[in-house]
Design an enzyme around this catalytic site. Structure first.
Site: not given
Length: 263
Positions: A139, A236
């Site tokens: 990520e 998130e």
């Protein structure tokens, strides 16, 4: 479009198994988490089996965050620790029935040694994950929130995928991080779609619920659906109402309604 509750930020007042149950009750289609290792794997597996929710991903252990660590896997002097944590993450994920492991790079000087270390550790992670039918994610994370993070852009992530050259490795595209670092989200996601394993969302700039701020997420979700994205969207974000997840969940029904009508 299917939505996943990231239990690293949502329902955090509950134990992880109870957070899974709360996500189910709230209407989420899946869950994901950060660091579940204090929860007995049998307890988590039981909650996932009970609710029928898939758990999409967990993170490798970030190290000593109080000392500024934010991952270990690109740190040449922590190679053994990083591989031990990769093994722990893969084993936990396999036992719990979790789909993927996000391998956290950590803060580095951005040099060649750090890059080589990260690539080598990712090859190790991919081999370990493939043996247990799991995927590996990397990520890009914005350097405003995490200064010095080794991986902060999608071009770099693509170079890493090319260097590792393993079918199990994909990019986790977090719209919050990538809006801060490079913008042009729709075009970026569409170009990268074959290399993306998961997408996450949160508001810019406060990282709250995705119904405010810079990004018109309902429009973006419609564009993703039209582009053929068939994965989940990971919620998130950090609830604005003093950590009260339930108080801010109106966006979920609103997004589904907008997608259904194409507005």
């Amino acid at each position: 479009m299917r939505y996943s509750a990231n239990l690293g930020f949502l329902f955090t007042e509950l134990s992880l198994p109870d957070a899974v149950r709360a996500a189910k009750d709230a209407g989420f289609d899946a869950v994901e988490c950060h660091f579940p290792y204090d929860t007995p794997v049998a307890d988590l597996r039981a909650a996932l089996d009970e609710t029928g929710l898939p758990m999409l991903a967990l993170n490798t252990w970030p190290g000593d965050r109080a000392a500024g660590e934010f991952g270990l896997c690109a740190l040449p002097d922590r190679r053994n620790d990083a591989r031990a944590e990769i093994t722990r993450a893969v084993d936990y994920a396999a036992a719990a029935g979790i789909n993927s492991v996000h391998v956290m790079a950590g803060r580095t000087d951005g040099g060649a040694q750090a890059e080589a270390c990260f690539v080598d550790n990712l090859r190790f992670a991919c081999d370990a994950a493939t043996a247990k039918n799991l995927g590996i994610l990397i990520e890009p994370i914005n350097t405003r929130d995490v200064p010095g993070y080794h991986l902060s852009g999608t071009d770099h992530a693509e170079r890493i995928l090319d260097a590792v050259n393993h079918d199990s490795l994909r990019i986790m595209f977090d719209c919050y991080h990538m809006q801060i670092m490079q913008g042009d989200l729709a075009q970026s996601i569409e170009r990268l779609l074959p290399k993306i394993g998961h997408i996450q969302i949160a508001a810019i700039p406060d990282r709250g619920e995705p119904d405010a701020g810079e990004i018109a997420y309902p429009w973006l979700m419609t564009r993703l659906a039209q582009s053929g994205y068939d994965g989940h969207i990971g919620a998130e974000y950090k609830p604005r109402a003093d950590g009260d997840t339930q108080a801010g969940l109106g966006w979920l029904a609103a997004f589904r309604a907008a997608l259904a009508t194409g507005t």
